[in-house]
Design an enzyme around this catalytic site. Structure first.
Site, short mmCIF file in Angstrom:
data_model
loop_
_atom_site.label_atom_id
_atom_site.label_comp_id
_atom_site.label_asym_id
_atom_site.label_seq_id
_atom_site.Cartn_x
_atom_site.Cartn_y
_atom_site.Cartn_z
N CYS A 19 -23.05 -6.69 16.39
CA CYS A 19 -24.38 -6.20 15.61
C CYS A 19 -24.95 -5.81 16.59
O CYS A 19 -25.13 -5.83 17.81
CB CYS A 19 -24.74 -7.37 14.98
SG CYS A 19 -23.26 -8.36 14.12
N ASN A 41 -25.59 -12.00 17.34
CA ASN A 41 -24.76 -10.94 17.63
C ASN A 41 -23.46 -11.80 18.29
O ASN A 41 -23.85 -12.21 19.47
CB ASN A 41 -25.22 -9.89 18.53
CG ASN A 41 -24.05 -8.90 18.82
OD1 ASN A 41 -22.89 -9.02 18.36
ND2 ASN A 41 -24.09 -8.33 20.10
N GLY A 42 -22.42 -11.90 17.69
CA GLY A 42 -21.38 -12.60 18.28
C GLY A 42 -20.47 -13.39 17.16
O GLY A 42 -20.70 -12.90 16.06
N LYS A 55 -8.93 9.80 17.44
CA LYS A 55 -10.26 10.61 16.98
C LYS A 55 -10.04 10.74 15.45
O LYS A 55 -10.88 10.68 14.71
CB LYS A 55 -10.40 11.83 17.96
CG LYS A 55 -10.85 11.66 19.27
CD LYS A 55 -12.28 11.01 19.26
CE LYS A 55 -12.20 9.53 19.45
NZ LYS A 55 -11.82 9.00 20.49
N GLU A 76 -10.09 7.40 13.42
CA GLU A 76 -11.22 6.89 13.31
C GLU A 76 -12.40 7.56 12.38
O GLU A 76 -13.30 6.86 12.01
CB GLU A 76 -11.91 6.28 14.60
CG GLU A 76 -11.97 7.48 15.68
CD GLU A 76 -12.50 6.59 16.97
OE1 GLU A 76 -13.18 5.78 16.87
OE2 GLU A 76 -12.17 6.90 18.01
N GLU A 115 -4.96 10.16 22.19
CA GLU A 115 -6.43 10.26 21.94
C GLU A 115 -6.70 11.09 21.07
O GLU A 115 -7.69 10.74 19.90
CB GLU A 115 -7.09 10.76 23.39
CG GLU A 115 -8.45 10.86 23.05
CD GLU A 115 -9.32 9.67 22.90
OE1 GLU A 115 -10.42 9.77 22.50
OE2 GLU A 115 -8.71 8.44 22.92
N LYS A 146 -19.70 0.67 17.87
CA LYS A 146 -19.30 1.41 19.24
C LYS A 146 -18.96 0.43 20.08
O LYS A 146 -18.00 0.71 21.27
CB LYS A 146 -20.68 2.02 19.41
CG LYS A 146 -20.86 2.62 20.87
CD LYS A 146 -19.86 3.73 20.67
CE LYS A 146 -19.85 4.92 22.13
NZ LYS A 146 -18.81 5.81 21.96
N TRP A 205 -22.47 -5.92 11.66
CA TRP A 205 -20.99 -5.44 11.59
C TRP A 205 -20.31 -6.88 11.19
O TRP A 205 -20.19 -7.91 11.95
CB TRP A 205 -20.59 -5.13 13.07
CG TRP A 205 -19.14 -4.33 12.84
CD1 TRP A 205 -18.86 -3.29 12.49
CD2 TRP A 205 -17.72 -5.12 12.93
NE1 TRP A 205 -17.82 -2.95 12.47
CE2 TRP A 205 -16.90 -3.95 12.61
CE3 TRP A 205 -17.34 -6.25 12.99
CZ2 TRP A 205 -15.44 -4.33 12.53
CZ3 TRP A 205 -16.02 -6.69 12.98
CH2 TRP A 205 -15.13 -5.70 12.89
N ARG A 244 -23.92 0.34 16.16
CA ARG A 244 -23.07 -1.12 16.53
C ARG A 244 -22.86 -1.98 15.33
O ARG A 244 -21.94 -2.71 15.46
CB ARG A 244 -24.24 -1.85 17.34
CG ARG A 244 -24.57 -1.56 18.58
CD ARG A 244 -25.56 -2.50 19.37
NE ARG A 244 -25.03 -3.56 19.68
CZ ARG A 244 -24.32 -3.85 21.07
NH1 ARG A 244 -24.43 -3.06 21.96
NH2 ARG A 244 -23.89 -5.00 21.09
N HIS A 283 13.95 11.03 17.84
CA HIS A 283 14.35 9.84 17.68
C HIS A 283 13.74 8.97 16.64
O HIS A 283 13.70 7.82 16.61
CB HIS A 283 13.86 8.89 19.23
CG HIS A 283 14.49 9.78 20.44
ND1 HIS A 283 15.87 9.55 20.46
CD2 HIS A 283 14.15 10.45 21.26
CE1 HIS A 283 16.01 10.41 21.65
NE2 HIS A 283 14.98 10.81 22.16
C1 AGP Z 1 -12.90 5.18 20.64
O1 AGP Z 1 -13.50 6.30 20.02
C2 AGP Z 1 -13.56 3.84 20.09
N1 AGP Z 1 -14.74 3.85 19.79
C3 AGP Z 1 -12.79 2.93 20.71
O2 AGP Z 1 -11.43 2.75 20.59
C4 AGP Z 1 -13.33 2.42 22.27
O3 AGP Z 1 -12.76 3.30 23.05
C5 AGP Z 1 -12.68 1.04 22.59
O4 AGP Z 1 -13.39 0.24 21.60
C6 AGP Z 1 -13.36 0.74 23.98
O5 AGP Z 1 -14.54 0.55 24.23
P1 AGP Z 1 -15.25 0.67 25.63
O6 AGP Z 1 -14.72 2.03 26.27
O7 AGP Z 1 -16.78 0.62 25.23
O8 AGP Z 1 -14.81 -0.62 26.24
#
Ligand code: AGP
Length: 616
Positions: A2, A100-101, A493, A496, A489, A611, A74, A27, A512
């Site tokens: 959060c 937050n936690g 993208k 997500e 990657e 994030k 969150w 966040r 395979h």
């Molecule tokens: C990637 O687009 C995501 N936001 C997520 O997979 C991210 O890379 C992952 O949570 C790691 O975050 P960090 O690099 O801040 O540790």
């Protein structure tokens, strides 16, 4: 994960809190709320959904206050509803808390408090903490209210298991805000006749550049005039005032419709920043002072572990190829959430790197602490300076990508890969790489930013391809060798931000099993630069075409024969295979971006994501 913002001073608090929350919305965006001191009582305003819902409520109620705390959520415990939104109050209603936690033992604490007559109005772990602090406050000794509140916070936190970044206010002491952290980030902002609390400096950089990054177990009290930091472990805490090195505008979208697109376009500069002052032509090598290791110590290393999550893990996988091919040091990538519970055998000369954009990802932090527990030297590759990971590692490399606000990591990936290339160059030169090869690599590295600028000029072409395939339900991403992690990657993208089910695979894995998925409605994206396995990729493309699967190919300029087999081709400038991931990923970032826009998705705040992942 959060976002928290607190303010106490001489200005109206609610607009400052709202603006801070807006900057932290990446966040978490399930609900938002604030609590404000007002004439000996508390104004508590909460709304499920985006911060705009809270903003509307604030405009309707127009609360007048010079001090308050706020939160964007969150959801971890309890659905995103008004009643589960923060702030939460204690039994008396005089104390409010934002958190937050995760409080892991909240169930047992709740049961104990219930036996003591407490009643709860939400499903959250946080409300239990509010009641617990209230309980200790009400049973506190005759100290002045502010001291009593600090003591109550300390006593309550000594009973909880889990992680927290909190801010607390009580009507008995309207001139103080108490904050504390364990595992979740919390920053104090220093001002003239005002002080701030925030989960991230981007929330307060518009007001101050002088901040204190709190450490675990720190408890802070802020008033209009001053701040005071003690430690849960007793006594005063050691604090350092840091200066924030980016501006409010850096954290703004500017003319871009989304942070993600802005950050994709920032890559030529963010890569220049990642390499600035780190390439020595005189010595034909990279200079990475932050490692704080001598060439002798670096030469001792006989194994490297790269540990991270998500996109950072994909950058680590590219690093594995680079380090093994240029420095011949056995290297392996460990997904941090697995590494922390897996008992990996190590040698005395093993070196671990943890990679993290935010520097706060709890699984990566745990992998760092596990490595240290085993006596493994652990360095960080981090973007967020002064983040928890940056401060707990034995040194490391900042990627200098600047603030990354879009939840989908883009520029941080290419900068992490650039740093991996610098590290491989340094280790390579310490081992077998010649100075001639070193200089050649420096030339190629310095040419990358302009080559990305060339790729960005194809945005409209990529947009057309994206719109053509935006309706699909699935997508495959294929790559070989150092571009296999790029396939992963690209798939991440696409997943997500567009919610299309996408998966990444080594191209040869098609036969395979994966090829069973191929059909006219399922496009395959091949990352097929002109490298040693180019022809192999072409054969794989032909296998997909034989099953009428549409193919989008990322290929190298000057090799048009791929157009004979692929339906769409996006060209990237020529570069050495080892550096190609910094180029081949950019079309995939744009492809997922334009598909998400075409599908009407909220690109910067994709559903269910945040994030930085600060809860396990
Ligand atoms: C990637 O687009 C995501 N936001 C997520 O997979 C991210 O890379 C992952 O949570 C790691 O975050 P960090 O690099 O801040 O540790």
């Amino acid at each position: 994960m959060c976002g928290i913002v607190g303010y106490i001073g001489i200005r109206q608090a609610s607009p400052i809190l709202l603006d801070g929350l807006r900057r932290l919305e990446y966040r978490g965006y399930d609900s938002a709320g604030m609590a404000l001191h007002h004439g000996g009582a508390l104004d508590v305003l909460r709304r499920a959904g985006r911060i705009d819902n809270l903003k509307q409520l604030v405009q309707e109620q127009n609360p007048q206050s010079l001090a308050g705390i706020s939160h964007t959520r969150w959801a971890t415990h309890g659905a995103p509803t008004d009643s589960n939104a923060h702030p939460h109050c204690d039994q008396s209603g005089k104390l409010a808390l934002v958190h937050n936690g995760v409080i892991e033992n909240y169930q047992s604490l709740r049961d104990t408090l219930k036996q003591d007559g407490h009643t709860f109005s939400s499903e959250t772990d946080t409300e239990v903490l509010a009641h617990l602090i209230g309980h200790f406050y009400d049973h506190g000794n005759g100290d002045p209210p502010a001291a009593k509140l600090v003591a109550a916070v300390q006593e309550a936190l000594s009973k909880v298991k889990g992680t927290y970044g909190i801010a607390v206010i009580h009507t008995d002491c309207p001139d103080v805000i108490v904050g504390a952290r364990l595992g979740s980030p919390l920053v104090v902002g220093l001002g003239k006749n005002e002080h701030f609390l925030a989960s991230d400096v981007s929330a307060i950089v518009a007001h101050t550049k002088d901040v204190i990054y709190l450490n675990d177990y720190d408890v802070v009290t802020i008033t209009k005039e001053r701040y005071d930091v003690t430690s849960l472990e007793g006594g005063r805490a050691k604090v350092k005032v840091s200066r924030v090195d980016f501006t409010e505008d850096d954290a703004e979208k500017g003319d871009f419709p989304h942070y993600m697109l802005k950050e994709i376009y920032e890559q030529p500069n963010s890569l220049r920043n990642a390499m600035r002052g780190r390439l020595s032509r005189d010595e034909a090598t990279a200079v990475l002072g932050g490692l704080q290791m001598t060439p002798q110590e670096l030469r001792q290393i006989d194994r490297i572990i790269l540990s991270a999550c998500g996109t950072a893990c994909h950058a680590g996988m590219v690093g594995e190829y680079l380090i093994e091919s240029l420095a011949r040091i056995p290297t392996e990538v460990e997904i941090a959430s697995e590494f922390r519970y897996r008992n990996v055998p190590t040698t005395k000369d093993t070196l671990q790197f943890v990679i993290s954009q935010s520097g706060e990802t709890i699984d990566t932090l745990a992998a760092l602490r596990e490595a240290r527990r085993k006596g493994i030297k652990c360095l960080g590759i981090v973007n967020n300076v002064a983040s928890t990971i940056a401060r707990e590692t034995d040194g490391g490399i900042y990627i200098h990508a600047g603030p990354e606000i879009g939840v989908a990591a883009t520029k941080s990936f290419t900068s992490q890969v650039a740093v991996m290339a610098l590290l491989s160059l340094l280790l390579g030169r310490i081992h077998h790489m010649s100075s001639t090869d070193g200089i050649e690599m420096i030339d190629e590295l310095e040419a990358i930013p302009d080559k990305i600028t060339e790729i960005l000029k194809q945005a409209s072409h990529i947009k057309q391809i994206a719109e053509k395939y935006a309706h699909v339900d699935g997508m495959l991403f294929m790559g070989r060798l150092i571009n296999y992690p790029v396939a992963l990657e690209g798939a991440l993208k696409m997943k997500e931000i567009s919610y299309i089910y996408a998966s990444g695979h080594p191209s040869a894995e098609l036969k395979h099993g994966v090829i069973a998925l191929v059909k006219p409605e399922l496009p395959s994206v091949f990352i097929a630069p002109h490298d040693a396995v180019y022809e192999k990729n072409i054969s794989n493309i032909e296998e997909v075409k034989a099953r009428k699967g549409p193919v989008i190919a990322v290929a190298t300029e000057g090799h048009p024969n791929i157009e004979k087999v692929a339906d769409e081709v996006i060209y990237v400038p020529r570069c050495p295979a080892n550096l190609s991931p910094m180029l081949t990923v950019v079309p995939l970032q744009l492809l997922s971006y334009y598909v998400a826009v075409a599908r009407g998705c909220d690109v910067d705040k994709p559903r269910n994501l945040a994030k930085s992942v600060t809860v396990e």
